[in-house]
Each structure stands twice: as structure tokens, then as C-alpha cells.
Design a protein around this motif. Sequence first.
Motif, PDB file in Angstrom:
ATOM      1  N   SER A 228      -7.344   8.040   1.947  1.00 44.27           N
ATOM      2  CA  SER A 228      -6.192   8.459   1.149  1.00 44.27           C
ATOM      3  C   SER A 228      -5.035   8.913   2.034  1.00 44.27           C
ATOM      4  CB  SER A 228      -6.593   9.594   0.198  1.00 44.27           C
ATOM      5  OG  SER A 228      -7.596   9.179  -0.698  1.00 44.27           O
ATOM      6  N   ARG A 229      -5.352   9.648   3.071  1.00 45.36           N
ATOM      7  CA  ARG A 229      -4.303  10.117   3.974  1.00 45.36           C
ATOM      8  C   ARG A 229      -3.721   8.963   4.786  1.00 45.36           C
ATOM      9  NH1 ARG A 229      -3.549  15.266   4.389  1.00 45.36           N
ATOM     10  NH2 ARG A 229      -2.776  15.223   6.527  1.00 45.36           N
ATOM     11  N   LEU A 230      -4.544   7.977   5.087  1.00 47.73           N
ATOM     12  CA  LEU A 230      -4.050   6.809   5.811  1.00 47.73           C
ATOM     13  C   LEU A 230      -3.049   6.030   4.962  1.00 47.73           C
ATOM     14  CD1 LEU A 230      -4.656   5.380   8.567  1.00 47.73           C
ATOM     15  CD2 LEU A 230      -6.143   3.849   7.270  1.00 47.73           C
TER      16      LEU A 230
ATOM     17  N   LEU B 208       0.827  -1.201   0.000  1.00 44.68           N
ATOM     18  CA  LEU B 208       0.000   0.000   0.000  1.00 44.68           C
ATOM     19  C   LEU B 208       0.863   1.254   0.000  1.00 44.68           C
ATOM     20  CD1 LEU B 208      -2.842  -0.923   2.532  1.00 44.68           C
ATOM     21  CD2 LEU B 208      -3.070  -0.634   0.071  1.00 44.68           C
ATOM     22  N   ALA B 209       1.934   1.220   0.786  1.00 42.59           N
ATOM     23  CA  ALA B 209       2.826   2.376   0.850  1.00 42.59           C
ATOM     24  C   ALA B 209       3.552   2.599  -0.477  1.00 42.59           C
ATOM     25  CB  ALA B 209       3.833   2.183   1.983  1.00 42.59           C
ATOM     26  N   VAL B 210       4.019   1.518  -1.084  1.00 41.33           N
ATOM     27  CA  VAL B 210       4.788   1.632  -2.334  1.00 41.33           C
ATOM     28  C   VAL B 210       3.911   2.141  -3.475  1.00 41.33           C
ATOM     29  CG1 VAL B 210       6.026   0.326  -4.093  1.00 41.33           C
ATOM     30  CG2 VAL B 210       6.476  -0.110  -1.666  1.00 41.33           C
TER      31      VAL B 210
ATOM     32  N   TRP C 224     -14.783   6.456   2.243  1.00 38.57           N
ATOM     33  CA  TRP C 224     -14.923   5.111   2.803  1.00 38.57           C
ATOM     34  C   TRP C 224     -14.573   5.061   4.281  1.00 38.57           C
ATOM     35  CZ3 TRP C 224     -17.688   2.067  -0.055  1.00 38.57           C
ATOM     36  CH2 TRP C 224     -17.657   2.180  -1.448  1.00 38.57           C
ATOM     37  N   LEU C 225     -13.613   5.884   4.698  1.00 43.36           N
ATOM     38  CA  LEU C 225     -13.246   5.950   6.116  1.00 43.36           C
ATOM     39  C   LEU C 225     -13.565   7.317   6.717  1.00 43.36           C
ATOM     40  CD1 LEU C 225      -9.813   4.038   6.211  1.00 43.36           C
ATOM     41  CD2 LEU C 225     -12.127   3.159   6.577  1.00 43.36           C
TER      42      LEU C 225
ATOM     43  N   TRP D 131      -0.948   5.357  -6.885  1.00 42.28           N
ATOM     44  CA  TRP D 131      -1.812   4.743  -7.898  1.00 42.28           C
ATOM     45  C   TRP D 131      -3.099   4.144  -7.335  1.00 42.28           C
ATOM     46  CZ3 TRP D 131       3.511   4.054  -7.752  1.00 42.28           C
ATOM     47  CH2 TRP D 131       4.214   4.657  -8.802  1.00 42.28           C
ATOM     48  N   ILE D 132      -3.190   3.998  -6.027  1.00 40.99           N
ATOM     49  CA  ILE D 132      -4.351   3.315  -5.470  1.00 40.99           C
ATOM     50  C   ILE D 132      -5.215   4.207  -4.580  1.00 40.99           C
ATOM     51  CG2 ILE D 132      -3.225   1.066  -5.522  1.00 40.99           C
ATOM     52  CD1 ILE D 132      -2.668   1.277  -2.587  1.00 40.99           C
ATOM     53  N   VAL D 133      -4.738   5.395  -4.225  1.00 40.33           N
ATOM     54  CA  VAL D 133      -5.562   6.247  -3.367  1.00 40.33           C
ATOM     55  C   VAL D 133      -6.779   6.726  -4.147  1.00 40.33           C
ATOM     56  CG1 VAL D 133      -3.693   7.005  -1.864  1.00 40.33           C
ATOM     57  CG2 VAL D 133      -4.156   8.257  -3.975  1.00 40.33           C
ATOM     58  N   PRO D 134      -7.932   6.804  -3.488  1.00 40.60           N
ATOM     59  CA  PRO D 134      -9.145   7.235  -4.192  1.00 40.60           C
ATOM     60  C   PRO D 134      -9.070   8.681  -4.675  1.00 40.60           C
ATOM     61  CG  PRO D 134      -9.668   6.142  -2.101  1.00 40.60           C
ATOM     62  CD  PRO D 134      -8.198   6.390  -2.110  1.00 40.60           C
ATOM     63  N   VAL D 135      -8.385   9.537  -3.890  1.00 39.33           N
ATOM     64  CA  VAL D 135      -8.346  10.962  -4.218  1.00 39.33           C
ATOM     65  C   VAL D 135      -7.069  11.557  -3.633  1.00 39.33           C
ATOM     66  CG1 VAL D 135      -9.557  11.681  -2.119  1.00 39.33           C
ATOM     67  CG2 VAL D 135      -9.751  13.090  -4.183  1.00 39.33           C
TER      68      VAL D 135
END
Length: 280
Positions: free
Chosen positions: A74-76, A28-30, A62-63, A34-38
Motif C-alpha cells: 500500500s505504501r509503495l 497505479l498512482a492515479v 503481499w510485500l 481505490w486499489i490499495v489493499p489497506v
Amino acid sequence: MSRVQAMNVARSGLSWWPALLLATLVLLAVFAPWIVPVDPDRQNLLGRLKPPGFEARGQVFWLGSDELGRDVLSRLIYGAQVSISVAFLSVALSGVVGVTVGMIAGYLRGTVETVLMRLVDIFLSIPAILLAIITVAVLGPGFINVILVLALTRWPRYARVAYGQTLALADRPFVTLARAMGAATPRVLLTHILPNIAGPLLVVATLEFGLMVLFEAGLSFLGLGVQPPTASWGSMLSTGRSYVASAWWIATFPGLALFLLVLSANLIGDRLSDQIGKGR
């Protein structure tokens, strides 16, 4: 099946999940961009402090959202990038310094040993988090400074382990033979001693990884770590404490992420320690 066998089967069946969890967080970190919603810094004041699952302008939180309407998910994810990067780099740097000091002290002995190990004792006598806070306050907050500070505070632990392990190997026949054949000190340390003490050092590094995550989060919580608007789990916790009653999700999800990351690293370290102990 006996009770002992059943416990062994259960333990072996559960031993994979810490590695899977840690690998998931690292991925997720790497791949965060490319995967964050916004965009994690994108503000939406009309959608501030919204609960998980809320939808606004075609965007699903979502959170939930924070006090500026930024997406917590996204911030998480970007916070994982910061925490894991700081932990990995600080572990690598402190490990290199500590292992080098410990091996030199254990191999050369004499005055060098006395000076280096007393230096280690001095650093160990100072509370690590206090030393980190003072050093960051002097150098200033920031990504690079946090890494340098954490490496400065934690290298003595590697030095202690490397020193003890090197002492046990320094007079072994294969080391004495290499020395008699004219091998230089750096060659003996890197070729004959380091590979034989790598196991215990790997255990220390794994356990230190989780501790570095906590230290980074603590410094960011105090405002001495990675600075806003960069997302960090510690800064998210610091912000969320003011909204615990009205927006519990701001602090809860970063806290849960910290718990899972540190727990997985510690369990992997314990597992490595057990395997190394069995191999001896």
C-alpha cells in the motif's frame, strides 16, 4: 532473415514495454485510493517486520510489513503517487520557465541574450542536487517546496536546448516573413518557433522526468522531501536501510520500483530521440 533484420525485429518487439510499464505505474498512482489493499498509514505493531505473504488478522502482507506494521504494498503504491506527481509538476514548471527563457534569448539576441544565457551558465555551474538541498533547507521540506526546488534547479537544461533550436530557426524565411507582416514577438515564438522545436524539448522532458523521480527520492531519503507519515519511495528506502539484514523487503521493493520507473522513462526518451533524428 539477416542478423540486422533479426535485431530490428527484436528491437521493435521490445520497444513497447517501457511505455506499458510507465503507463502501469501512472495508473497505479492515479487510482491508488481505490486499489490499495489497506490504508498505507494503518499501523499493526503485532505484525511489524513480517515477510512477504504473511497473513495477520485477515490481512495479507503481499510485500511484507515495515517497522510499524504498515503494509509495504500500500505504501509503495501511494509512494508512486508522490513520486510521479512531483516529477510531472516539476518537469512542467521547469520546462515552461526554461523554454521561455531560451526562446527569448535566441530570438531577441543582443543584451537580452547575454544576460539570460549568463544566468543559465551560473545555474549550470552549481551541482543540481547541492542547489536542491540548500534551497529545501532554506524553504523547508514539503510537497510544494520540493516541486519548486526541482523546477528551480533544472530549468537551465530546457533553456539551453530551446536557445540553440531558436537560434537555428530565428533567421529562417517563414520566421522572417511573419516578422515582416507585423507579427508580435510572442506570436512568432508561440506560433512559428515553439511547434518546430517541440520534438527535442519533449525528449529532454522525458529524460528529465526520470531524473526528477531520482531527485525527489534523494531528498526524501535525506528527510528533506515529502514528510512522514506520507509514503514516499525515498523515505521508505531511508527506513529500510536500517533493516536490510532482518527485513530486506522494506528497501528492496521501493528501490526496484525506482529502478523500473526511471529505466522506462529513459528508454522512452531514447526512443523519441531516435525517431526525431530519423525524421530530420
